[in-house]
Design a protein around this motif. Structure first.
Motif: not given
Ligand SMILES: Cc1cc2nc3c(=O)[nH]c(=O)nc-3n(C[C@H](O)[C@H](O)[C@H](O)COP(=O)(O)O)c2cc1C
Length: 427
Positions: A59-66, A102-110, A169-175
């Motif tokens: 969708s083009g979103i900047g950050l996805l927090v799980t 892979d699509q340019g969005a950051a993903i942080w694990v909550q 280690q898994a490659g998430f962009s943050g927590v």
């Protein structure tokens, strides 16, 4: 259906944001955490999470927090939670992270620990800073917890750090630490839930010792360059709960300690202000004030005040619906990132429109079953929206008009069965 508004300009929402540690979000729009309940009954991640996050990232979103991921498999918030305790699931976690990156969005694990806020029958025993029971009308659903021992507290602190290290280690962009909505971190911060008189309670400084210890341990295990954020309540909206002044002090302490992003929310499952419902002392609910609706976001006033003294980037979540409202809030300077949750569950493409300055054709409406006790609790909304995002994860279209009562009954059966299966698998 709402007609899309005319494009709003200039679109501050589309501007990249550099966090204090140098990492960059491609724009100022973030999906806030929504528990997916898409783990297996023994709490491993599944490919459906990969499908869901691939769709959201497109969708083009900047950050996805799980959605919240638990740090201890003995302490679940609901059946189907993903638990990260060690590197067992690294291959799937890597796919989950790449679905976004892979699509340019950051993903942080909550990362979360539910403390006492876990439905009856799911865990063997629930702990909390103190053995304080729930409100009488909620005691049918939640057990009174036991008071955590010093050893249990130190173990949980260590677990947050370990889970964060695996995420890196898994490659998430943050927590992101889940410090809001009445879960364990929030229980420690609350004078109502935390009535300890040892080093972990009894004064504001001691109540915030747990969250600072969790942050320090995560930082120790992930190093200085990995983004670590936190979601915190502006207030608990509960009698005897944490108030705005104490919350602001906690945010300042975390900012000084080096946190990268503070997300502001509010409320607990006893007083669900996070979805715009404020319960009074008896638990009766009221819809938000007209002034709040006009400004969309529920916690904007708090963010405006906080901004005077906190320089760490702020994200505000709760109530944002329109591109104009989001851009206006960003332009006010009170916040740096707009968080949206429920809209993403009914319209996974919403960010594409919002980033063009247009609105989603879908509207986030109050979901009701007609059963007053159920409709007062945030749990109902959560169940309904969880079903929607699970449809996206299965590659199916959402059903924005699904009946609240039907979704509630289906979710109760599913959750009861899930608790049973979870307990059986652990036996
Ligand atoms: C289905 C669902 C699940 C949620 N799960 C979480 C969660 O795991 N962690 C969290 O911090 N907030 C959770 N929330 C709260 C949202 O992140 C958000 O704060 C709230 O929905 C208000 O934002 P909105 O008005 O954009 O929906 C959840 C909300 C919903 C509807």
């Amino acid at each position: 259906m709402k007609p899309p508004h005319a494009a709003h300009s200039p679109q501050t929402l589309t501007r990249p944001l550099t966090l204090p540690n140098g990492s960059v979000l491609r724009n100022r729009l973030a999906k806030s955490a929504m528990s997916e309940a898409l783990g297996t009954y023994d709490n491993h991640a599944t490919p459906r999470l990969v499908t869901l996050y691939r769709r959201w990232a497109a969708s083009g979103i900047g950050l996805l927090v799980t959605g919240n991921v638990m740090v201890d498999r003995r302490a679940l918030g609901e059946p189907g939670n993903v638990v990260i305790e060690d590197d067992t699931d690294l291959p799937l976690l890597r796919q989950w992270a790449r679905a976004a990156t892979d699509q340019g969005a950051a993903i942080w694990v909550q990362l979360n620990h539910p403390g006492k806020q876990s439905p009856k029958g799911l865990n063997r025993r629930n702990l909390s800073p103190s053995a304080v029971p729930f409100r009488p009308d909620l005691q049918a659903f939640f057990d009174t917890p036991h008071e955590a021992t010093e050893a249990e507290i130190l173990d949980i602190v260590q677990r947050f750090g370990r889970s964060a290290a695996v995420c890196k280690q898994a490659g998430f962009s943050g927590v992101q630490i889940h410090g809001a909505h009445g879960y364990l971190v929030s229980q420690f911060l609350s004078p109502h839930h935390n009535q300890r008189t040892d080093g972990w309670g009894g004064s504001p400084e001691k109540r915030r010792r747990f969250v600072l210890a969790v942050y320090a341990e995560i930082r120790r295990q992930v190093g200085p360059d990995f983004p670590v954020g936190i979601k915190l309540n502006s207030a608990d909206f509960q009698r005897g709960g944490m108030d705005e002044a104490e919350s602001a002090d906690t945010m300042r302490a975390l900012a000084e300690a080096g946190i990268d992003l503070i997300e502001v929310s509010g409320g607990t499952y006893e007083a669900p202000a996070m979805t715009g419902v404020k319960a009074d002392k008896s638990g009766a609910s009221a819809t938000p004030k007209a002034s709040t609706v006009a400004r969309e976001a529920y916690f904007l006033t708090f963010a405006e005040q906080l901004r005077q003294t906190v320089k760490v980037p702020l994200m505000v979540t709760g109530g944002f619906r329109t591109a104009a409202g989001m851009n206006a809030a960003l332009d006010s300077g009170a916040l740096d990132v707009v968080g949206i949750a429920r809209l993403m569950a009914i319209d996974p493409d919403a960010p594409a429109a919002l980033l063009r300055g247009q609105n989603s054709p879908q509207e986030v409406a109050r979901i009701r079953t007609g059963i007053p006790l159920v409709d007062r609790a945030a749990m109902m909304e959560v169940m309904w929206y969880t079903r929607q995002l699970q449809r996206i994860a299965a590659g199916r279209p959402t059903r924005p008009r699904e009946s609240g009562l039907w979704a509630f009954l289906a979710a109760v059966v599913h959750s009861g069965w899930g608790s049973f299966r979870t307990r059986r698998l652990r036996a």
